[in-house]
Design a protein around this motif. Structure first.
Motif, mmCIF file in Angstrom:
data_model
loop_
_atom_site.group_PDB
_atom_site.id
_atom_site.type_symbol
_atom_site.label_atom_id
_atom_site.label_comp_id
_atom_site.label_asym_id
_atom_site.label_seq_id
_atom_site.Cartn_x
_atom_site.Cartn_y
_atom_site.Cartn_z
ATOM 1 N N LYS A 216 40.696 37.764 38.004
ATOM 2 C CA LYS A 216 41.779 37.657 39.170
ATOM 3 C C LYS A 216 41.282 38.256 40.508
ATOM 4 C CE LYS A 216 45.976 38.437 38.402
ATOM 5 N NZ LYS A 216 47.490 38.920 37.748
ATOM 6 N N THR A 217 40.541 39.335 40.386
ATOM 7 C CA THR A 217 40.066 39.896 41.437
ATOM 8 C C THR A 217 39.103 38.825 42.578
ATOM 9 O OG1 THR A 217 40.472 42.035 40.748
ATOM 10 C CG2 THR A 217 38.786 41.824 42.641
ATOM 11 N N ASN A 218 38.274 38.310 41.514
ATOM 12 C CA ASN A 218 37.421 37.275 42.341
ATOM 13 C C ASN A 218 38.227 36.164 42.796
ATOM 14 O OD1 ASN A 218 34.731 35.854 42.889
ATOM 15 N ND2 ASN A 218 34.188 35.611 40.708
ATOM 16 N N ILE A 219 39.296 35.735 42.312
ATOM 17 C CA ILE A 219 40.103 34.519 42.792
ATOM 18 C C ILE A 219 40.673 35.262 44.346
ATOM 19 C CG2 ILE A 219 42.242 33.318 42.678
ATOM 20 C CD1 ILE A 219 41.377 33.305 39.641
ATOM 21 N N ILE A 220 41.173 36.412 44.189
ATOM 22 C CA ILE A 220 41.921 36.941 45.263
ATOM 23 C C ILE A 220 40.785 37.267 46.533
ATOM 24 C CG2 ILE A 220 42.810 39.212 46.187
ATOM 25 C CD1 ILE A 220 44.052 39.611 43.445
ATOM 26 N N GLU A 221 39.582 37.637 46.289
ATOM 27 C CA GLU A 221 38.793 37.653 47.305
ATOM 28 C C GLU A 221 38.223 36.203 47.821
ATOM 29 O OE1 GLU A 221 35.666 39.703 45.342
ATOM 30 O OE2 GLU A 221 36.328 41.546 45.697
ATOM 31 N N MET B 62 37.456 47.600 34.095
ATOM 32 C CA MET B 62 38.273 46.291 34.569
ATOM 33 C C MET B 62 38.281 45.182 33.595
ATOM 34 S SD MET B 62 38.531 44.264 38.014
ATOM 35 C CE MET B 62 38.746 45.644 39.143
ATOM 36 N N SER B 63 38.980 44.722 32.906
ATOM 37 C CA SER B 63 38.981 43.618 31.849
ATOM 38 C C SER B 63 38.425 42.351 32.518
ATOM 39 C CB SER B 63 40.334 43.263 31.285
ATOM 40 O OG SER B 63 41.178 42.879 32.214
ATOM 41 N N PRO B 64 37.759 41.394 31.637
ATOM 42 C CA PRO B 64 37.184 40.014 32.226
ATOM 43 C C PRO B 64 38.385 39.418 32.930
ATOM 44 C CG PRO B 64 36.507 40.500 29.971
ATOM 45 C CD PRO B 64 37.457 41.573 30.213
#
Length: 196
Positions: free
Chosen positions: A8-13, A1-3
């Motif tokens: 983006k995943t962290n923001i979604i969580e 997974m790219s930085p």
């Protein structure tokens, strides 16, 4: 997974937790930025709007559930055992990451107008629906489940799981959620099982 994808995943969580806790309309991009310790402007480098973030969040949360069900579907066990295994995993996920289920129940289902563009029908929850379809169709093909209308079977299956997730979130259950797992799985199985 790219930085960038990791961010983006962290923001979604973080957004999932806020949306589930405060509701979609009461949560702002500045709220999410503050939780992330980043600027509002930087947030817009990842998501152009709160609505886009909401759609990405529903895809993310249902894909988490789809991965669980996919791994159960790939097990060499009976369809009945798959129901029991998935129910345990689903309830474990509800306890460990309640925001995933809360988001689906409290935001996605109750704010359908937000998801009208680009999330029509099963578009945003397709991976999960596909895995449920595979579970039901394989069970019917092996004569372990009745061959029945998909929507009736899907509604009963997810209605049972979602209903108990909701009751758990409302803190009205008399026992720990996981103590109900096998009872709920047995009820789901009885509603699906093949009878001569």
């Amino acid at each position: 997974m790219s930085p960038k994808q990791t961010k983006k995943t962290n923001i979604i969580e973080h957004a999932l937790k806020l949306f589930a806790k405060k509701g979609f309309y009461n949560t702002t991009i500045p709220d999410i930025a503050k939780a992330m310790k980043m600027s509002v402007g930087n947030m817009y480098n990842y998501f152009t709007s709160k609505e886009e973030l909401a759609k990405c969040a529903i895809k993310y949360s249902t894909n988490v559930m789809a991965e669980d069900l996919r791994s159960v579907n790939n097990m060499d066990i009976s369809s009945k055992e798959k129901i029991f295994e998935f129910t345990r995993r689903y309830f474990t996920k509800v306890k460990k990451s309640p925001e995933i289920i809360e988001y689906f129940l409290r935001v996605y289902l109750s704010n359908r107008e937000v998801f009208q563009q680009g999330c029509e029908g099963f578009l945003c929850v397709g991976e999960f629906v596909t895995e449920v379809m595979i579970l039901l169709e394989e069970g019917a093909a092996k004569k372990e489940f009745r061959d029945q209308d998909f929507f009736a079977a899907f509604g009963m299956f997810m209605g049972s799981l979602g209903g108990f997730a909701f009751l758990s979130g409302e803190k009205v259950l008399e026992k720990d959620l996981l103590e109900y797992s096998d009872l709920i799985a047995e009820n789901i199985y009885r509603a699906l099982k093949y009878e001569d």
